[in-house]
Design an enzyme around this catalytic site. Structure first.
Site, PDB file in Angstrom:
ATOM      1  N   ARG A 107       0.800  -1.231   0.000  1.00  0.00           N
ATOM      2  CA  ARG A 107       0.000   0.000   0.000  1.00  0.00           C
ATOM      3  C   ARG A 107       0.835   1.284   0.000  1.00  0.00           C
ATOM      4  NH1 ARG A 107      -2.736  -4.007   2.546  1.00  0.00           N
ATOM      5  NH2 ARG A 107      -4.919  -4.178   1.928  1.00  0.00           N
ATOM      6  N   HIS A 132      -0.988  -2.521  -4.528  1.00  0.00           N
ATOM      7  CA  HIS A 132      -0.452  -3.394  -5.575  1.00  0.00           C
ATOM      8  C   HIS A 132      -0.466  -2.765  -6.972  1.00  0.00           C
ATOM      9  CE1 HIS A 132      -0.038  -6.280  -2.528  1.00  0.00           C
ATOM     10  NE2 HIS A 132      -1.182  -6.907  -2.617  1.00  0.00           N
ATOM     11  N   HIS A 206       2.652 -12.602  -5.892  1.00  0.00           N
ATOM     12  CA  HIS A 206       1.561 -12.755  -4.929  1.00  0.00           C
ATOM     13  C   HIS A 206       0.970 -14.172  -4.903  1.00  0.00           C
ATOM     14  CE1 HIS A 206      -1.754 -11.507  -2.395  1.00  0.00           C
ATOM     15  NE2 HIS A 206      -1.366 -10.249  -2.427  1.00  0.00           N
ATOM     16  N   ASP A 278      -1.430 -10.184   8.234  1.00  0.00           N
ATOM     17  CA  ASP A 278      -1.351  -9.427   6.977  1.00  0.00           C
ATOM     18  C   ASP A 278      -0.343  -8.312   7.244  1.00  0.00           C
ATOM     19  OD1 ASP A 278      -1.709  -8.330   4.523  1.00  0.00           O
ATOM     20  OD2 ASP A 278      -3.853  -7.896   4.742  1.00  0.00           O
ATOM     21  N   GLU A 343       5.122 -12.510   0.512  1.00  0.00           N
ATOM     22  CA  GLU A 343       5.469 -11.580  -0.565  1.00  0.00           C
ATOM     23  C   GLU A 343       6.742 -10.838  -0.178  1.00  0.00           C
ATOM     24  OE1 GLU A 343       1.787  -9.158  -0.965  1.00  0.00           O
ATOM     25  OE2 GLU A 343       0.927 -10.826   0.136  1.00  0.00           O
TER      26      GLU A 343
HETATM   27  C1  GLA Z   1      -2.045  -8.250   0.051  1.00  0.00           C
HETATM   28  C2  GLA Z   1      -2.504  -7.359   1.139  1.00  0.00           C
HETATM   29  C3  GLA Z   1      -3.794  -7.832   1.696  1.00  0.00           C
HETATM   30  C4  GLA Z   1      -4.810  -8.059   0.613  1.00  0.00           C
HETATM   31  C5  GLA Z   1      -4.236  -8.984  -0.430  1.00  0.00           C
HETATM   32  C6  GLA Z   1      -5.153  -9.142  -1.606  1.00  0.00           C
HETATM   33  O1  GLA Z   1      -1.384  -9.327   0.470  1.00  0.00           O
HETATM   34  O2  GLA Z   1      -1.559  -7.196   2.145  1.00  0.00           O
HETATM   35  O3  GLA Z   1      -4.275  -6.895   2.616  1.00  0.00           O
HETATM   36  O4  GLA Z   1      -5.171  -6.838   0.044  1.00  0.00           O
HETATM   37  O5  GLA Z   1      -3.048  -8.496  -0.904  1.00  0.00           O
HETATM   38  O6  GLA Z   1      -6.447  -9.468  -1.251  1.00  0.00           O
END
Ligand code: GLA
Length: 383
Positions: A107, A132, A206, A278, A343
């Site tokens: 982000r 992304h 991803h 996350d 990632e």
């Molecule tokens: C990334 C983000 C998550 C989500 C996924 C896609 O990994 O960190 O918050 O947005 O992509 O769904």
């Protein structure tokens, strides 16, 4: 009964061993038509196969890994990556299954950043933020592809030129991503880029893994280890607060291999904000080369995945937004936490965080980043 099972296992292991030492078995790359984009552009599917039968199927649409077949402890191959068997399914964009992410993985707050005194506004696609790469990131672009079959490794070279101003980012950017599958069951992803104006860049892949096999339920029993002492806590929009928080004493400590599900529902503010894991882990690195970042084991199949990278961090995401509406290649619904992502990347929102390692690429410089996924069996670490 027990004896019989032992015998069967031994026989299969022997068979697997014979197969891998069989002389004359070589890897290959094959190409097939995969479909057409909405504007009628044809896209292909390239299947990289090594001498052990391990396969990585990659399309030049978004550089998406469509399937990844690896062996379990019995030598049986299964797809361990979430994805679809029909190209059209990728056009109603899934949440980045298998895709190359760019220009900026993760982000950027409010879709804005300032570089050399100039403010840039990006396409926003995640509430007020850019996620992304924006509305049409690298995952939704058609790349040119050149396959190459060599002794001991199969590769696919993907190229894409991102125009100056695309999604709001400055500079014409030439990107090359090379996937290479070796006979040692390593899939490496090598990223290179050059720009003609200063820009920001954070490339990653991803892929959602389920080492029990795609569509085989959730990933909560997978044991994860991450070589990181700190992570970047986030706010409600999943933007880093700027703090590099110690994992010690928190559910974020994965120094010792721990089942994903063991602490995921703990009463922890960060787990609540992420709806699970996350988060961006700051890797404990020794230098600038390729170093082990994380490993994951799935006990029932014996599969082990090791992630090595040159990147300073890794986003550990546990598929918290999957809700069962997408049905995958084997016709099973992708329910919450039916895949995990690791990632490799720079930290989220780095363009707005001067204390984070820089993601600026200037003309005359070359962006270089490598990540390797090593597919092994538990007990056979590549370290
Ligand atoms: C990334 C983000 C998550 C989500 C996924 C896609 O990994 O960190 O918050 O947005 O992509 O769904």
């Amino acid at each position: 009964m027990r004896k019989q099972i032992v015998f069967t296992t031994a026989a299969l292991l022997l068979l697997a061993a014979c197969k891998s030492t069989e002389s004359g078995v070589k890897g290959s790359v094959t190409k097939q038509e995969f479909g057409k984009t909405a504007s009628g552009e044809a896209v292909d599917l390239y299947v990289l196969k090594n001498k052990n039968g391990v396969e990585a199927a990659i399309t030049n649409y978004g550089g998406i890994i469509v399937w990844l077949k690896t062996a379990d402890k019995m030598g049986r191959l299964a797809n361990v990556a979430l994805g679809f068997d029909k190209f059209d399914r990728y056009l109603t964009p899934p949440p980045y299954f298998g895709a190359i992410i760019g220009r900026y993985g993760n982000r950027i707050a409010k879709g804005k950043f300032t570089l050399d005194g100039k403010e840039y506004s990006l396409a926003t696609n995640d509430g007020a933020n850019t996620l992304h790469g924006g509305k049409q990131g690298f995952d939704k672009r058609v790349w040119t592809a050149v396959p190459n079959s060599a002794s001991g490794s199969q590769s696919l070279v993907l190229k894409y030129t991102s125009k100056d101003g695309e999604e709001g980012y400055p500079g014409t950017l030439d990107v090359t991503v090379t996937y290479t599958l070796s006979d040692d069951d390593d899939l490496s992803i090598d990223y290179r880029a050059k720009t003609d104006k200063a820009t920001v860049l954070n490339l990653t892949n991803h892929t959602y893994f389920n080492l029990a096999g795609e569509g085989q339920g959730d990933i909560l029993a997978h044991k994860v280890a991450i070589n990181a002492s700190r992570f970047t806590p986030v706010d409600a929009g999943l933007i880093p607060t700027g703090e590099l928080k110690k994992v010690e004493g928190t559910p974020f400590d994965f120094h010792n291999p721990t089942a994903i599900g063991e602490r995921i529902n703990n009463d922890d503010e960060q787990l609540k904000l992420g709806k699970g894991y996350d988060h961006n882990y700051v890797l404990d690195r020794k230098g600038a080369g390729l170093e082990p970042a994380a490993s994951v084991t799935e006990e029932s199949t014996g599969r082990l995945l090791e992630v090595w990278t040159t990147e300073p961090a890794v986003q550990f995401y546990t598929g918290n937004f999957l809700d069962g509406t997408l049905v995958g290649a084997s016709n099973r619904a992708y329910t919450k936490r039916s895949g995990f992502c690791l990632e490799t990347q720079h930290y989220p929102d780095s363009p707005n965080q001067p204390a984070f390692p820089t993601t600026v690429l200037k003309p005359g410089e070359e962006y270089k980043s490598t990540t390797v996924w090593k597919f092994r069996l538990a007990g056979n670490s590549a370290r």
